[in-house]
Scaffold this motif. Structure first.
Motif, PDB file in Angstrom:
ATOM      1  N   VAL A  94       0.829  -1.201   0.000  1.00 47.45           N
ATOM      2  CA  VAL A  94       0.000   0.000   0.000  1.00 47.45           C
ATOM      3  C   VAL A  94       0.865   1.253   0.000  1.00 47.45           C
ATOM      4  CG1 VAL A  94      -1.690   1.314   1.341  1.00 47.45           C
ATOM      5  CG2 VAL A  94      -1.927  -1.159   1.107  1.00 47.45           C
ATOM      6  N   LEU A  95       1.953   1.233   0.768  1.00 43.74           N
ATOM      7  CA  LEU A  95       2.805   2.406   0.890  1.00 43.74           C
ATOM      8  C   LEU A  95       3.537   2.740  -0.406  1.00 43.74           C
ATOM      9  CD1 LEU A  95       4.351   1.819   4.439  1.00 43.74           C
ATOM     10  CD2 LEU A  95       2.363   3.176   3.810  1.00 43.74           C
ATOM     11  N   SER A  96       3.619   1.796  -1.323  1.00 42.22           N
ATOM     12  CA  SER A  96       4.266   2.082  -2.603  1.00 42.22           C
ATOM     13  C   SER A  96       3.434   3.028  -3.455  1.00 42.22           C
ATOM     14  CB  SER A  96       4.509   0.781  -3.374  1.00 42.22           C
ATOM     15  OG  SER A  96       3.276   0.112  -3.628  1.00 42.22           O
ATOM     16  N   GLY A 108       0.631   6.625   0.592  1.00 39.34           N
ATOM     17  CA  GLY A 108       1.714   6.954   1.507  1.00 39.34           C
ATOM     18  C   GLY A 108       1.515   8.318   2.152  1.00 39.34           C
ATOM     19  N   LEU A 109       1.055   9.292   1.362  1.00 43.15           N
ATOM     20  CA  LEU A 109       0.777  10.620   1.904  1.00 43.15           C
ATOM     21  C   LEU A 109      -0.283  10.548   2.994  1.00 43.15           C
ATOM     22  CD1 LEU A 109       0.978  13.801   1.627  1.00 43.15           C
ATOM     23  CD2 LEU A 109      -0.951  13.594   0.056  1.00 43.15           C
ATOM     24  N   VAL A 110      -1.379   9.840   2.711  1.00 45.21           N
ATOM     25  CA  VAL A 110      -2.479   9.736   3.677  1.00 45.21           C
ATOM     26  C   VAL A 110      -2.028   8.984   4.927  1.00 45.21           C
ATOM     27  CG1 VAL A 110      -4.787   8.818   4.044  1.00 45.21           C
ATOM     28  CG2 VAL A 110      -4.212   9.890   1.867  1.00 45.21           C
ATOM     29  N   VAL A 111      -1.229   7.940   4.749  1.00 39.36           N
ATOM     30  CA  VAL A 111      -0.710   7.197   5.904  1.00 39.36           C
ATOM     31  C   VAL A 111       0.133   8.119   6.784  1.00 39.36           C
ATOM     32  CG1 VAL A 111       0.954   5.419   6.573  1.00 39.36           C
ATOM     33  CG2 VAL A 111      -0.815   4.901   4.902  1.00 39.36           C
ATOM     34  N   GLY A 112       0.961   8.953   6.169  1.00 34.14           N
ATOM     35  CA  GLY A 112       1.763   9.896   6.943  1.00 34.14           C
ATOM     36  C   GLY A 112       0.905  10.860   7.743  1.00 34.14           C
ATOM     37  N   ILE A 113      -0.191  11.339   7.132  1.00 28.61           N
ATOM     38  CA  ILE A 113      -1.094  12.259   7.837  1.00 28.61           C
ATOM     39  C   ILE A 113      -1.765  11.556   9.015  1.00 28.61           C
ATOM     40  CG2 ILE A 113      -3.188  13.654   7.634  1.00 28.61           C
ATOM     41  CD1 ILE A 113      -2.494  14.080   4.683  1.00 28.61           C
ATOM     42  N   LEU A 173      11.122  -0.757   2.796  1.00 23.31           N
ATOM     43  CA  LEU A 173      10.574   0.404   2.100  1.00 23.31           C
ATOM     44  C   LEU A 173      11.716   1.145   1.431  1.00 23.31           C
ATOM     45  CD1 LEU A 173       7.704   1.771   1.933  1.00 23.31           C
ATOM     46  CD2 LEU A 173       8.517   3.342   3.682  1.00 23.31           C
ATOM     47  N   ASP A 174      11.504   1.576   0.191  1.00 22.82           N
ATOM     48  CA  ASP A 174      12.542   2.357  -0.487  1.00 22.82           C
ATOM     49  C   ASP A 174      12.322   3.841  -0.231  1.00 22.82           C
ATOM     50  OD1 ASP A 174      11.087   3.526  -3.163  1.00 22.82           O
ATOM     51  OD2 ASP A 174      10.271   1.574  -2.568  1.00 22.82           O
ATOM     52  N   VAL A 175      13.344   4.632  -0.498  1.00 20.43           N
ATOM     53  CA  VAL A 175      13.299   6.062  -0.198  1.00 20.43           C
ATOM     54  C   VAL A 175      12.211   6.755  -1.005  1.00 20.43           C
ATOM     55  CG1 VAL A 175      14.612   8.217  -0.271  1.00 20.43           C
ATOM     56  CG2 VAL A 175      15.718   6.112   0.474  1.00 20.43           C
ATOM     57  N   GLY A 176      12.019   6.342  -2.264  1.00 24.11           N
ATOM     58  CA  GLY A 176      10.978   6.946  -3.091  1.00 24.11           C
ATOM     59  C   GLY A 176       9.588   6.797  -2.497  1.00 24.11           C
ATOM     60  N   ALA A 219       9.090   6.428   0.732  1.00 24.84           N
ATOM     61  CA  ALA A 219       9.098   7.087   2.041  1.00 24.84           C
ATOM     62  C   ALA A 219       8.824   8.586   1.930  1.00 24.84           C
ATOM     63  CB  ALA A 219      10.439   6.860   2.736  1.00 24.84           C
ATOM     64  N   ILE A 220       9.140   9.190   0.794  1.00 25.14           N
ATOM     65  CA  ILE A 220       9.000  10.646   0.652  1.00 25.14           C
ATOM     66  C   ILE A 220       7.549  11.100   0.821  1.00 25.14           C
ATOM     67  CG2 ILE A 220       9.229  12.558  -0.979  1.00 25.14           C
ATOM     68  CD1 ILE A 220      11.803  11.238  -1.975  1.00 25.14           C
ATOM     69  N   PRO A 221       6.538  10.462   0.172  1.00 25.55           N
ATOM     70  CA  PRO A 221       5.158  10.896   0.426  1.00 25.55           C
ATOM     71  C   PRO A 221       4.733  10.764   1.884  1.00 25.55           C
ATOM     72  CG  PRO A 221       5.258   9.532  -1.551  1.00 25.55           C
ATOM     73  CD  PRO A 221       6.596   9.433  -0.891  1.00 25.55           C
ATOM     74  N   ILE A 222       5.257   9.756   2.585  1.00 26.47           N
ATOM     75  CA  ILE A 222       4.921   9.613   4.010  1.00 26.47           C
ATOM     76  C   ILE A 222       5.480  10.792   4.804  1.00 26.47           C
ATOM     77  CG2 ILE A 222       5.113   8.104   6.024  1.00 26.47           C
ATOM     78  CD1 ILE A 222       5.516   5.767   4.124  1.00 26.47           C
ATOM     79  N   ILE A 223       6.700  11.215   4.453  1.00 22.66           N
ATOM     80  CA  ILE A 223       7.290  12.378   5.118  1.00 22.66           C
ATOM     81  C   ILE A 223       6.453  13.625   4.851  1.00 22.66           C
ATOM     82  CG2 ILE A 223       9.328  13.856   5.197  1.00 22.66           C
ATOM     83  CD1 ILE A 223       9.680  11.140   6.526  1.00 22.66           C
TER      84      ILE A 223
END
Length: 584
Positions: free
Chosen positions: A83-85, A90-95, A120-123, A125-129
């Motif tokens: 899902v995080l890919s 990923g953005l919503v999970v971070g929020i 998880l790869d860095v790409g 991870a960026i939307p989660i940040i």
């Protein structure tokens, strides 16, 4: 003539002496009153600092309470790496995770662990940040709600708090698609990591923790590795409590060891129960301290003092260096956040000052942008202190966070016309001043409902997200543009777009919803008032007519629904508006 002059002089001198005597006593009383006021104000400063300290500690406890109540849920959310890919997911999970745990550092540490373990790869991870950047701004928005009692203060405070939200949302709307298409932040951070020989360093100075830990660690201590372990798939930690069962700090002074503990170290309660207890108590302390802070600041910052402080804080440098003022404010915000080690604490602390008018929203905006930079600088230093196997991943994730905020500042600050977050925040402040329930609706919509809907859509695939979200965003932008043209240049629009009056009222106004909420509130109040007044109805016939009339006049001012039920028994008609009565 001479006699008249002598009489005049003889009359003048006694009068002059009396006036001098009275003026001298008045002057001495004024000096005494002024000295007393100065002494009282000096005594208020330690109390102000005490309330500020308790306010900051309550924010820390509030974060711990949210982690206890939703920390394991947050860990479960991070488990599904497929899902995080998806960037939107990923953005919503971070929020959602940052709102759940009330700590961007916790969500960032989970991301670092996932990246360093290869899950998880860095790409991805960026939307989660980016999402954690949005989620962390909910704290100062909640703090702004505590000033809802005064309409104008609430208007300024809510605008000052939501300017952070607006900046983050606008930055995400531009940079998330850009990152998904080009990978600019991932490539830039990779180049920086590869070009420098980075070695493990030390954590940045945590001045605020040194001050607050003696109190907060006596109340609660958490083992945050449990959340990280659940996120990385360590199922054995699922039944482990987040509350530290024991904690021991040894201070060797003449071979004497001192053991440290906290309030819930031996509790038999579940994490959720402790979290709810801490949540209620921390919110109570937070509200109390904030209200007292506002009252003390209002009493201290009065008259010429308030004007002088406002002039110093909100005045720009003289021409032609006025443009440098905002950038200096960014540096100040970054430095203060670096010292206190928390952007939430800094932005929450300046929110009451914005509410009482000491700091303008134009000055609060660059301070908030600087706070975003300061918290990323702290994250970079923390990443440099990571173990060797996590160093590169932690540093790259922190660097992506830094690049995101810098790019956001370049988008929404240098050109005055591009400072849309200020105008958006002012609009939100005006709406909340007119309809105070709108603030709660905004919080639920922006931080819970909207992210949940987008997350559900992202599960159906990015094609569905794009086909629904892009038209919605386009329509929203068109509405904003039309509204601006209606206010400034309506002649450029066709007649049917020069006003929204031809549309149903609910489509362009909050009045219908306000009427519904007001009606529901009044109905609940009437039911409560009727329940409270039944005892008075039973006791009324035992009174004389005169006594009944005397006792019911105050009731008539506050309980209109009660008035007409008494008319036949007392023989009086009461006017609910002015409390007057007349005999039938």
């Amino acid at each position: 003539m001479t006699v008249l002059i002598m009489r005049t002089e003889s009359n003048v001198f006694p009068l002059s002496e009396t006036w001098i005597s009275q003026n001298g006593s008045h002057s001495s009383r004024s000096r005494l009153t002024m000295g007393k006021q100065i002494f009282i104000n000096i005594c208020k400063i330690p109390l102000l600092l005490l309330f500020l300290y308790m306010f900051i500690c309550s924010l820390d406890i509030l974060s711990s309470a949210f982690q206890l109540a939703g920390g394991k849920v947050a860990g479960d959310i991070f488990k599904d790496n497929a899902v995080l890919s998806n960037p939107v997911a990923g953005l919503v999970v971070g929020i959602l995770v940052t709102v759940l745990v009330q700590s961007s550092s916790t969500s960032t540490s989970i991301v670092v662990s996932l990246v360093s373990s290869g899950l998880l790869d860095v790409g991805s991870a960026i939307p989660i940040i980016m999402g954690s950047n949005i989620g962390t701004s909910v704290t100062n928005t909640i703090v702004a709600l505590m000033q809802a009692g005064e309409r104008e203060e609430f208007k300024r405070a809510f605008a000052g708090a939501t300017v952070h939200d607006c900046f983050n949302w606008l930055s995400v709307l531009v940079l998330l698609p850009l990152e998904a298409i080009t990978g600019v932040m991932r490539l830039t951070s990779e180049a920086v990591v590869e070009s420098f020989d980075i070695v493990t360093g030390e954590n940045g100075p945590e001045l605020l923790k040194v001050i607050t830990d003696p109190l907060t660690k006596r109340i609660i201590q958490l083992d945050k590795t449990v959340i990280v372990g659940i996120a990385t798939g360590q199922e054995v930690l699922r039944n482990k409590s987040l509350i530290k069962v024991w904690c021991q700090t040894r201070i060797l002074v003449s071979n004497i060891s001192v053991s440290g503990t906290h309030l819930f170290v031996e509790t038999g309660l579940s994490d959720l129960a402790v979290g709810l207890i801490l949540l209620a108590s921390s919110l109570l302390v937070l509200c109390t301290c904030l209200l007292l802070l506002v009252k003390f600041l209002n009493s201290l910052l009065q008259g010429q003092v308030a004007k002088a402080i406002q002039k110093i804080i909100n005045t720009d440098f003289p021409f032609p260096f006025g443009w440098l003022t905002g950038y200096l404010a960014i540096l100040v915000g970054a430095g203060m956040t670096f010292v206190v080690q928390s952007s939430s604490v800094f932005t929450s602390a300046i929110t009451p000052l914005i509410g009482i008018g000491v700091i303008s929203i134009e000055r609060a905006y660059p301070l908030t942008l600087g706070s975003n930079i300061g918290t990323t600088a702290t994250a970079i230093l923390a990443a440099l202190a990571s173990p060797g196997d996590k160093l590169a991943a932690a540093f790259q994730v922190a660097l992506c966070h830094f690049i995101f905020n810098v790019l956001g500042i370049l988008l929404w600050y240098p050109v005055p016309l591009s400072r849309l977050p200020i105008r958006m925040a002012r609009f939100l402040g005006e709406r909340t001043a007119k309809y105070r329930w709108f603030a709660v609706l905004y919080l639920i919509l922006c931080f819970l409902l909207l992210p949940s809907i987008v997350f559900a859509l992202s599960m159906a695939g990015w094609q569905v997200v794009v086909s629904i979200c892009v038209p919605c965003v386009a329509v929203l932008l068109c509405i904003v543009v039309v509204n601006r043209l209606q206010l400034q240049k309506p002649h450029l629009l066709p007649w049917w777009l020069q006003t929204w009056d031809h549309l149903p009222l609910w489509m362009h106004s909050l009045k219908p919803m306000d009427k519904i909420i007001t009606r529901v509130t009044l109905c609940c109040r009437e039911i409560r008032n009727n329940d409270q007044s039944r005892t008075s109805l039973e006791d009324l016939p035992q009174l004389t007519e005169c006594e009944a009339e005397k006792n019911l006049v105050p009731l008539a001012q506050n309980r209109p629904a009660l008035i007409y039920s008494f008319e036949t028994e007392t023989g009086a008609v009461f006017d609910s508006l002015n409390g007057k009565s007349s005999r039938l």
